[in-house]
Scaffold this motif. Structure first.
Motif, mmCIF file in Angstrom:
data_model
loop_
_atom_site.group_PDB
_atom_site.id
_atom_site.type_symbol
_atom_site.label_atom_id
_atom_site.label_comp_id
_atom_site.label_asym_id
_atom_site.label_seq_id
_atom_site.Cartn_x
_atom_site.Cartn_y
_atom_site.Cartn_z
ATOM 1 N N GLN A 39 0.833 -1.203 0.000
ATOM 2 C CA GLN A 39 0.000 0.000 0.000
ATOM 3 C C GLN A 39 0.866 1.250 0.000
ATOM 4 O O GLN A 39 0.628 2.201 -0.759
ATOM 5 N N VAL A 40 1.896 1.261 0.869
ATOM 6 C CA VAL A 40 2.776 2.437 0.964
ATOM 7 C C VAL A 40 3.499 2.635 -0.367
ATOM 8 O O VAL A 40 3.607 3.749 -0.895
ATOM 9 N N ALA A 44 4.138 5.868 -5.196
ATOM 10 C CA ALA A 44 4.281 5.982 -6.660
ATOM 11 C C ALA A 44 3.236 6.940 -7.221
ATOM 12 O O ALA A 44 3.547 7.794 -8.056
ATOM 13 N N MET A 45 1.996 6.845 -6.739
ATOM 14 C CA MET A 45 0.929 7.732 -7.258
ATOM 15 C C MET A 45 1.226 9.179 -6.915
ATOM 16 O O MET A 45 1.012 10.084 -7.712
ATOM 17 N N ARG A 46 1.764 9.374 -5.699
ATOM 18 C CA ARG A 46 2.091 10.742 -5.285
ATOM 19 C C ARG A 46 3.221 11.306 -6.150
ATOM 20 O O ARG A 46 3.153 12.416 -6.640
ATOM 21 N N TRP A 64 -5.506 -3.843 -4.117
ATOM 22 C CA TRP A 64 -4.089 -3.864 -3.697
ATOM 23 C C TRP A 64 -3.813 -2.780 -2.664
ATOM 24 O O TRP A 64 -2.827 -2.828 -1.950
ATOM 25 N N LEU A 65 -4.697 -1.767 -2.656
ATOM 26 C CA LEU A 65 -4.475 -0.651 -1.732
ATOM 27 C C LEU A 65 -5.193 -0.844 -0.392
ATOM 28 O O LEU A 65 -5.036 -0.037 0.523
ATOM 29 N N LEU A 66 -5.990 -1.914 -0.282
ATOM 30 C CA LEU A 66 -6.702 -2.142 0.978
ATOM 31 C C LEU A 66 -5.718 -2.565 2.066
ATOM 32 O O LEU A 66 -4.696 -3.192 1.768
ATOM 33 N N PRO A 67 -6.011 -2.245 3.335
ATOM 34 C CA PRO A 67 -5.089 -2.639 4.404
ATOM 35 C C PRO A 67 -4.914 -4.162 4.436
ATOM 36 O O PRO A 67 -5.884 -4.905 4.208
ATOM 37 N N ALA A 110 -8.620 -7.546 0.440
ATOM 38 C CA ALA A 110 -7.258 -7.182 0.021
ATOM 39 C C ALA A 110 -6.630 -8.293 -0.822
ATOM 40 O O ALA A 110 -6.850 -9.478 -0.593
ATOM 41 N N ARG A 111 -5.876 -7.891 -1.852
ATOM 42 C CA ARG A 111 -5.187 -8.863 -2.719
ATOM 43 C C ARG A 111 -3.743 -8.435 -2.872
ATOM 44 O O ARG A 111 -3.426 -7.246 -2.806
#
Ligand code: ASP
Length: 431
Positions: free
Chosen positions: A6-7, A12-14, A37-40, A46-47
């Motif tokens: 997630q981090v 990367a998006m930021r 993929w971004l879920l905790p 979450a995957r």
């Protein structure tokens, strides 16, 4: 991968300055997959992201030219996604803009002109409410943001000063921002501390506009200033690339010039002369940022006469005494006053003289002189008038209604005066 998935993806998006939608499109995956993929970790839905995606994204963020290519080649989705701040539809800094996106915003501002000039009305923001939160003095910014929102059909709730807000009772920025987000659909915030508006923005997902954060930035002012320069230059048959811009006055605390010089640096081959009284020079971190663009010439001087010679634009500013922290200077000395004599002496007939206003017109203040009031080179009221279409464009983009404006236009039912100011010459007013 040492950091969590997630981090890694959020970072990367930021760095690419992409929203989830655009990021997913860029790397060629479905938005729904990216969401999982971004879920905790540990949550049911979450995957794990496929290894190949991880390798691909690592390659992009670790290679400067790829990073730029992917950030740039995202120039397709809606403007609000391309200028997003941390993936949110907020306007916190002019750093969010490229030359292309700023020019796209100005095309939308042009669309707003018939509304700003009281020829047409539009209701595309009907039902939307703006929270205008001003914890510092303001006339132009507060009223013009409010008027811009109303002219698109929305309504405005205002709050001014700390004294009458719950911040006087010790409420945090986080709580204030979250509470207000439940009441309104967008917020404009002005606050005396640099970085505070970004803190408000982190506590909400609704659009936030920085209306001035202490000596930090004033992005909407810089946008309307640049829009004014481009409009004036097109009337005069001049190009901004290669132009000479003189920024005069309190360049240390003046947030308008901090934002403006960074925005102008998106153009090519400019000459900047920075004319400041001793102790009020432009901060180094801004000069470094402008310098990184390459191709600009920056000259610094304490002499007004030297700085103005041959300028295409004179941008004067007020001394920001309210932000002084021990400076042994009260204001301008007489040799700092931009007046008709010095403009005649140093510049040609097609220079434009600007100021973000307010100008200090009190005796001895030596701010921009009123003796230029009848001079067509003085663009200050054309500049303030441009605040409306530019701020309308900002709202339309952040709220995603810019595509609806054109077909929403109806004729006004009242008759506005042909020139709104008694001293306006033909290109000031409505023609
Ligand atoms: N109105 C501008 C600002 O809020 C300029 C000024 O106050 O001097 O930064």
């Amino acid at each position: 991968m040492s950091v969590s998935q997630q981090v890694f993806l959020r970072d990367a998006m930021r760095r690419l300055n992409l929203t989830r939608d655009v990021f997913a499109a860029r790397i060629g995956v479905k938005r729904r997959a990216l969401d999982t993929w971004l879920l905790p970790e540990g949550s049911q839905e979450a995957r794990n992201m496929p290894e190949v995606v991880g390798r691909f994204v690592t390659e992009i963020v670790e290679n400067e030219s790829l990073l730029q290519k992917y950030a740039q080649s995202a120039q397709s989705g809606p403007l609000r996604q391309r200028i997003a701040a941390d993936g949110k539809h907020q306007l916190l800094s002019v750093d969010q803009f490229s030359r292309e996106s700023v020019e796209e915003l100005f095309r939308i501002a042009d669309l707003m002109q018939p509304i700003a000039r009281r020829q047409k009305v539009s209701r595309v923001l009907e039902g939307a409410v703006l929270g205008n939160l001003f914890f510092e003095a303001s006339t132009r910014t507060r009223v013009s943001f409010g008027a811009a929102f109303c002219r698109l059909g929305g309504s405005v709730c205002d709050t001014t000063g700390f004294t009458f807000s719950s911040m006087a009772k010790g409420e945090s920025i986080y709580d204030t921002s979250r509470v207000l987000s439940g009441y309104v659909d967008a917020m404009v915030i002005r606050h005396p501390d640099q970085g505070s508006v970004a803190e408000f923005a982190r506590a909400t997902n609704i659009p936030v506009v920085n209306g001035g954060d202490g000596p930090g930035e004033h992005p909407s002012q810089a946008l309307l200033d640049l829009y004014t320069i481009l409009t004036e230059f097109s009337r005069l048959g001049k190009l901004l690339d290669g132009a000479h811009i003189a920024l005069v006055g309190d360049l240390k605390y003046g947030r308008t010039v901090h934002s403006l010089i960074k925005l102008l640096a998106l153009y090519r081959g400019l000459k900047f002369t920075l004319v400041a009284p001793k102790g009020l020079e432009m901060p180094d971190y801004i000069l470094e940022q402008v310098g990184r663009h390459g191709g600009h010439v920056i000259e610094q001087t304490h002499s007004l006469e030297e700085g103005l010679v041959g300028a295409d634009v004179i941008y004067a500013t007020r001394v920001q005494k309210e932000r002084f922290s021990g400076e042994d200077l009260e204001g301008y000395s007489a040799d700092f006053q931009v007046n008709k004599a010095i403009v005649d002496q140093c510049c040609g007939p097609d220079v434009i003289v600007m100021h973000p206003l307010p100008r200090d017109s009190r005796e001895g203040a030596n701010d921009l002189s009123v003796d230029l009031n009848d001079d067509p080179r003085l663009a200050i009221f054309r500049q303030t008038d441009n605040g409306i279409p530019v701020r309308m464009a900002i709202f339309a983009v952040l709220l995603g209604v810019e595509g609806l404006v054109q077909h929403s236009l109806r004729d006004v039912t009242w008759s506005p005066p042909s020139h709104i100011g008694p001293d306006d010459s033909i290109f000031h007013g409505i023609d």
